[in-house]
Design a protein around this motif. Sequence first.
Motif, mmCIF file in Angstrom:
data_model
loop_
_atom_site.group_PDB
_atom_site.id
_atom_site.type_symbol
_atom_site.label_atom_id
_atom_site.label_comp_id
_atom_site.label_asym_id
_atom_site.label_seq_id
_atom_site.Cartn_x
_atom_site.Cartn_y
_atom_site.Cartn_z
ATOM 1 N N VAL A 155 0.746 -1.056 -0.071
ATOM 2 C CA VAL A 155 -0.084 0.043 -0.099
ATOM 3 C C VAL A 155 0.905 1.261 -0.072
ATOM 4 O O VAL A 155 1.763 1.067 0.906
ATOM 5 N N THR A 156 0.903 2.129 -1.004
ATOM 6 C CA THR A 156 1.640 3.216 -1.225
ATOM 7 C C THR A 156 0.834 4.493 -0.959
ATOM 8 O O THR A 156 -0.338 4.745 -1.371
ATOM 9 N N VAL A 157 1.532 5.767 -0.741
ATOM 10 C CA VAL A 157 1.089 6.934 -0.843
ATOM 11 C C VAL A 157 1.904 7.824 -1.831
ATOM 12 O O VAL A 157 3.210 7.530 -1.768
ATOM 13 N N SER A 158 1.245 8.650 -2.706
ATOM 14 C CA SER A 158 1.878 9.464 -3.498
ATOM 15 C C SER A 158 1.081 11.002 -3.537
ATOM 16 O O SER A 158 0.129 10.934 -3.330
ATOM 17 N N ALA A 183 4.731 1.154 6.343
ATOM 18 C CA ALA A 183 3.663 2.197 6.317
ATOM 19 C C ALA A 183 3.787 3.104 5.129
ATOM 20 O O ALA A 183 4.944 3.436 4.777
ATOM 21 N N PRO A 184 2.743 3.395 4.481
ATOM 22 C CA PRO A 184 2.740 4.579 3.559
ATOM 23 C C PRO A 184 3.417 5.651 4.034
ATOM 24 O O PRO A 184 3.261 6.456 4.860
ATOM 25 N N THR A 185 4.536 6.049 3.342
ATOM 26 C CA THR A 185 5.478 7.330 3.711
ATOM 27 C C THR A 185 5.292 8.585 2.471
ATOM 28 O O THR A 185 5.782 8.032 1.594
ATOM 29 N N ALA A 224 5.687 10.162 -3.720
ATOM 30 C CA ALA A 224 6.063 9.393 -2.570
ATOM 31 C C ALA A 224 5.766 7.909 -2.763
ATOM 32 O O ALA A 224 4.801 7.636 -3.417
ATOM 33 N N THR A 225 6.762 7.394 -2.166
ATOM 34 C CA THR A 225 6.378 5.714 -1.832
ATOM 35 C C THR A 225 6.450 5.323 -0.662
ATOM 36 O O THR A 225 6.992 6.132 0.074
ATOM 37 N N THR A 226 6.460 4.091 -0.301
ATOM 38 C CA THR A 226 6.465 3.452 0.972
ATOM 39 C C THR A 226 7.967 2.730 1.326
ATOM 40 O O THR A 226 7.959 2.195 2.364
#
Length: 233
Positions: free
Chosen positions: A31-34, A167-169, A181-183
């Motif tokens: 699970v990633t955040v961007s 954790a998504p970072t 951004a990536t995890t």
Amino acid sequence: MSKRFVLRAAAIVAASTLVLAGAATSASAHVTVSSPDAKPGGYAKLVFRVPTESDDTSTTKLVVSLPKDRPFAHVGAQVKDGWKVEKKTEKLPTPVKVGDVTLSEAVTTVTWTATAAGIPPNDFDEFALSVGRLPEGVDSLTFPADQTYSDGEVVKWADGAEAERPAPTLKLAAATTPVAATTSSDPVDPVARWLGGVGLLVGLLGLAFGLAFGLRSRKAAQAGTADAGKAQS
């Protein structure tokens, strides 16, 4: 070319293929955040990409935790067909100043719950937040997430960057530079990762066949030298 050499070369290529496939699968399953526009002190769209790592169950719920030590004054959640969204507001341990505003409470979690089929096996979906202001003076923000499957399993994405379930970072760059951004510590695009892997595999194949050709040429040269020696005698 000896049968033993061929088997050894084939084993090298097969092992390399498995390693590359495993690495790509591991990287793409997180699970990633961007963000297309995140910068310190500004407002940003955060996009959480959620894959379903299962062959027979679906993702039915996603809970994203927001930082309490650096809370957002504004949190807007994406409204999606087939999903119910809920924001939870909590009282902060101590008031926090965000820009010109001092917050005593803030949104601490956002939950999307499927009202239909959810995310099918081996597929993915994306969930977005509009937040601000982003804090200044920090390199990254971490958003622990809980992913629930249709069989009741809950996967917690809350560990460090090098862990199995990081954790998504969100990585923050300078205020003048848009960021993605990536995890993990490796922000390489999945397509570039696959292309690099294919290039490595082709190189290994070339090395294996080059060694085989060299061995065959050397044996042919030795045979020719032996025949010449017999002819002279």
